[in-house]
Design a protein around this motif. Structure first.
Motif, PDB file in Angstrom:
ATOM      1  N   ASN A 140       0.860  -1.178   0.000  1.00 55.87           N
ATOM      2  CA  ASN A 140       0.000   0.000   0.000  1.00 55.87           C
ATOM      3  C   ASN A 140       0.898   1.231   0.000  1.00 55.87           C
ATOM      4  O   ASN A 140       1.869   1.307   0.757  1.00 55.87           O
ATOM      5  CB  ASN A 140      -0.909   0.014   1.232  1.00 55.87           C
ATOM      6  CG  ASN A 140      -1.871  -1.151   1.225  1.00 55.87           C
ATOM      7  OD1 ASN A 140      -2.543  -1.391   0.236  1.00 55.87           O
ATOM      8  ND2 ASN A 140      -1.907  -1.882   2.325  1.00 55.87           N
ATOM      9  N   HIS A 141       0.574   2.206  -0.860  1.00 56.69           N
ATOM     10  CA  HIS A 141       1.389   3.402  -0.982  1.00 56.69           C
ATOM     11  C   HIS A 141       1.379   4.185   0.330  1.00 56.69           C
ATOM     12  O   HIS A 141       0.322   4.473   0.879  1.00 56.69           O
ATOM     13  CB  HIS A 141       0.878   4.284  -2.128  1.00 56.69           C
ATOM     14  CG  HIS A 141       1.726   5.486  -2.355  1.00 56.69           C
ATOM     15  ND1 HIS A 141       1.381   6.715  -1.874  1.00 56.69           N
ATOM     16  CD2 HIS A 141       2.903   5.634  -3.003  1.00 56.69           C
ATOM     17  CE1 HIS A 141       2.314   7.583  -2.218  1.00 56.69           C
ATOM     18  NE2 HIS A 141       3.240   6.954  -2.914  1.00 56.69           N
ATOM     19  N   LEU A 142       2.567   4.531   0.831  1.00 57.04           N
ATOM     20  CA  LEU A 142       2.679   5.328   2.049  1.00 57.04           C
ATOM     21  C   LEU A 142       2.960   6.790   1.727  1.00 57.04           C
ATOM     22  O   LEU A 142       2.275   7.684   2.212  1.00 57.04           O
ATOM     23  CB  LEU A 142       3.803   4.794   2.943  1.00 57.04           C
ATOM     24  CG  LEU A 142       3.607   3.407   3.521  1.00 57.04           C
ATOM     25  CD1 LEU A 142       4.839   2.967   4.302  1.00 57.04           C
ATOM     26  CD2 LEU A 142       2.381   3.391   4.426  1.00 57.04           C
ATOM     27  N   ARG A 143       3.971   7.025   0.910  1.00 57.02           N
ATOM     28  CA  ARG A 143       4.343   8.405   0.595  1.00 57.02           C
ATOM     29  C   ARG A 143       5.384   8.425  -0.526  1.00 57.02           C
ATOM     30  O   ARG A 143       5.902   7.390  -0.918  1.00 57.02           O
ATOM     31  CB  ARG A 143       4.889   9.116   1.821  1.00 57.02           C
ATOM     32  CG  ARG A 143       6.158   8.511   2.368  1.00 57.02           C
ATOM     33  CD  ARG A 143       6.487   9.098   3.754  1.00 57.02           C
ATOM     34  NE  ARG A 143       7.604   8.407   4.337  1.00 57.02           N
ATOM     35  CZ  ARG A 143       8.862   8.798   4.271  1.00 57.02           C
ATOM     36  NH1 ARG A 143       9.162   9.909   3.627  1.00 57.02           N
ATOM     37  NH2 ARG A 143       9.825   8.099   4.832  1.00 57.02           N
ATOM     38  N   ASN A 144       5.660   9.632  -0.993  1.00 54.44           N
ATOM     39  CA  ASN A 144       6.711   9.861  -1.979  1.00 54.44           C
ATOM     40  C   ASN A 144       7.764  10.763  -1.375  1.00 54.44           C
ATOM     41  O   ASN A 144       7.453  11.615  -0.533  1.00 54.44           O
ATOM     42  CB  ASN A 144       6.157  10.540  -3.235  1.00 54.44           C
ATOM     43  CG  ASN A 144       5.181   9.664  -3.972  1.00 54.44           C
ATOM     44  OD1 ASN A 144       5.362   8.460  -4.056  1.00 54.44           O
ATOM     45  ND2 ASN A 144       4.139  10.264  -4.505  1.00 54.44           N
ATOM     46  N   ILE A 145       8.982  10.586  -1.808  1.00 52.05           N
ATOM     47  CA  ILE A 145      10.062  11.498  -1.426  1.00 52.05           C
ATOM     48  C   ILE A 145      10.516  12.208  -2.691  1.00 52.05           C
ATOM     49  O   ILE A 145      10.835  11.572  -3.694  1.00 52.05           O
ATOM     50  CB  ILE A 145      11.244  10.741  -0.793  1.00 52.05           C
ATOM     51  CG1 ILE A 145      10.831  10.162   0.558  1.00 52.05           C
ATOM     52  CG2 ILE A 145      12.457  11.653  -0.643  1.00 52.05           C
ATOM     53  CD1 ILE A 145      11.906   9.347   1.232  1.00 52.05           C
ATOM     54  N   THR A 146      10.503  13.525  -2.632  1.00 52.48           N
ATOM     55  CA  THR A 146      11.008  14.352  -3.728  1.00 52.48           C
ATOM     56  C   THR A 146      12.012  15.331  -3.134  1.00 52.48           C
ATOM     57  O   THR A 146      11.994  15.611  -1.939  1.00 52.48           O
ATOM     58  CB  THR A 146       9.879  15.126  -4.428  1.00 52.48           C
ATOM     59  OG1 THR A 146       9.236  15.970  -3.471  1.00 52.48           O
ATOM     60  CG2 THR A 146       8.856  14.183  -5.043  1.00 52.48           C
TER      61      THR A 146
END
Length: 151
Positions: free
Chosen positions: A26-32
């Motif tokens: 399950n998608h938790l977050r993105n890092i940019t």
């Protein structure tokens, strides 16, 4: 790659980000990050993210697990530390082992980004490569690399 909690990290090349999923995917977050351009590979070690970016210079970003930039390492381009870095792994001492497509070699760097060894050159014989790609370290610290050698 996975982190110590079993989360999956994926370098999302065209979207300039690292996507993080829990162990159930399950998608938790993105890092940019503004310094992250076209991330090609990502690894986790010592509570840090190491991100190889193909079109950055320096090409190795060191980020916190939250995505804050700690520093950059390893210059890339003609006449630099690596010509065209493609994949990397970390050895047991946290040295960076990078496949360099353009120089047809494997480059080993210290955690501080200093070049320690260059392995191989262009060719078809033992210890020679033709555009080395995927790379890993075995449990007994041997480097294993895929190459485009056709026989």
């Amino acid at each position: 790659t996975t982190d110590p909690n079993g989360c999956v990290l994926i370098a999302d090349y065209c979207n300039h980000r690292i996507c993080i999923y829990n162990p159930d995917l399950n998608h938790l977050r993105n890092i940019t990050h503004e310094s992250m351009s076209r991330p090609h590979d990502v690894k986790v070690s010592r509570n840090c993210l190491y991100v190889l970016c193909l079109y950055n210079n320096p090409c190795m970003l060191v980020l916190t697990l939250e995505g804050d930039k700690l520093h950059s390492l390893i210059t890339c381009g003609e006449g630099m530390d690596v010509s065209y870095p493609h994949f990397f792994c970390l050895d047991p001492l946290n040295n960076f082992v990078i496949s360099d497509l353009e120089s047809h070699s494997i480059r080993v760097f210290s955690p501080e980004g200093n070049l320690l060894h260059t392995i191989g050159r262009k060719g078809r014989k033992q210890r020679m490569f033709s555009m080395p790609h995927g790379i890993t370290i075995t449990p007994n610290s041997r480097i294993v690399c895929e190459s485009n050698i056709m026989t």
